[in-house]
Design a protein around this motif. Sequence first.
Motif, mmCIF file in Angstrom:
data_model
loop_
_atom_site.group_PDB
_atom_site.id
_atom_site.type_symbol
_atom_site.label_atom_id
_atom_site.label_comp_id
_atom_site.label_asym_id
_atom_site.label_seq_id
_atom_site.Cartn_x
_atom_site.Cartn_y
_atom_site.Cartn_z
ATOM 1 N N ARG A 160 0.851 -1.224 -0.001
ATOM 2 C CA ARG A 160 0.061 0.081 0.141
ATOM 3 C C ARG A 160 0.809 1.227 -0.146
ATOM 4 N N GLU A 200 -4.251 10.217 -2.807
ATOM 5 C CA GLU A 200 -4.360 8.852 -3.651
ATOM 6 C C GLU A 200 -3.903 7.836 -2.792
ATOM 7 N N TRP A 225 -3.057 3.688 -3.264
ATOM 8 C CA TRP A 225 -2.531 2.706 -4.283
ATOM 9 C C TRP A 225 -2.378 1.360 -3.405
ATOM 10 N N HIS A 263 -3.454 -3.269 -10.145
ATOM 11 C CA HIS A 263 -3.214 -2.449 -8.920
ATOM 12 C C HIS A 263 -4.453 -1.440 -9.020
ATOM 13 N N ARG A 316 -6.063 2.135 -7.649
ATOM 14 C CA ARG A 316 -5.535 3.730 -7.544
ATOM 15 C C ARG A 316 -6.834 4.484 -7.260
ATOM 16 N N ARG A 347 -8.156 8.100 -6.239
ATOM 17 C CA ARG A 347 -7.695 9.533 -6.049
ATOM 18 C C ARG A 347 -8.872 10.406 -5.341
ATOM 19 N N PRO A 366 -4.222 2.162 -13.731
ATOM 20 C CA PRO A 366 -3.140 1.608 -12.769
ATOM 21 C C PRO A 366 -1.892 2.032 -13.574
#
Length: 234
Positions: free
Chosen positions: A126, A205, A207, A215, A217, A219, A234
């Motif tokens: 993370r 953000e 992740w 992955h 993400r 935001r 990603p």
Amino acid sequence: MGDGDRTGGGTGPVDDAELLARLRAAPVLAGPLPEFDPGQAPGTPGPLFAQWLDRALADGVPEPGVVTLSTAGADGTPSARVLMLRGIDTSDCAFDFASDSRSPKGLDLAVNPVAALTWYWPAHGRQIRLAGPVSVRGPEDTRRDFLGRSETARAAALVGRVSAPLRDAGEYERAMRVAREQVAAEPERVPATHALYRLRAREAEFWQGNPVPFHLRLRYERDGDGWTRNLLWP
């Protein structure tokens, strides 16, 4: 090349190609990684930060309060360093860190009071990135932060001369002896140059490493008194 050279324990040179090959072979996002459903994330980033930090603490993730602070001076040259998180206001997504105001980061913030904070917790795969304006906290908050530190940490701050050239270890040890005596004689003393800063995130953000299928993400961006939220490629 001996084994000591390959592991970095020797004094000989390390071959760049071999070093890169070993780096690429090192495990990444080995897991098991926690699940993350962006659709179930809170509408504002502060509570999500609290959830992730709480999980990191519960799972024994090493040093979850360690964060990378990035600043830039008047000429735009970026600079980054690792420090400790000193305060959290999840309701406003604001975070505190401290420094000597004469340090490189303090000088950067004096002319360009905007910064970024980055956490990376490999055990969870993370990363959290925050950016926004930085302000200086009031004297009472600053005093509380400083006096809440260990005697050794306070003595180190009283030594001052942050990032100045150091002739040798003996010079520092002598200065620390004097500073320790000052702490003992004046336990309530707070250096005038000690500053507690607050970054109020303008963007955040989150992740989550997830090799299968991809992955994640998420935001957040401030929008007036609220936040907008978007899933990113990603």
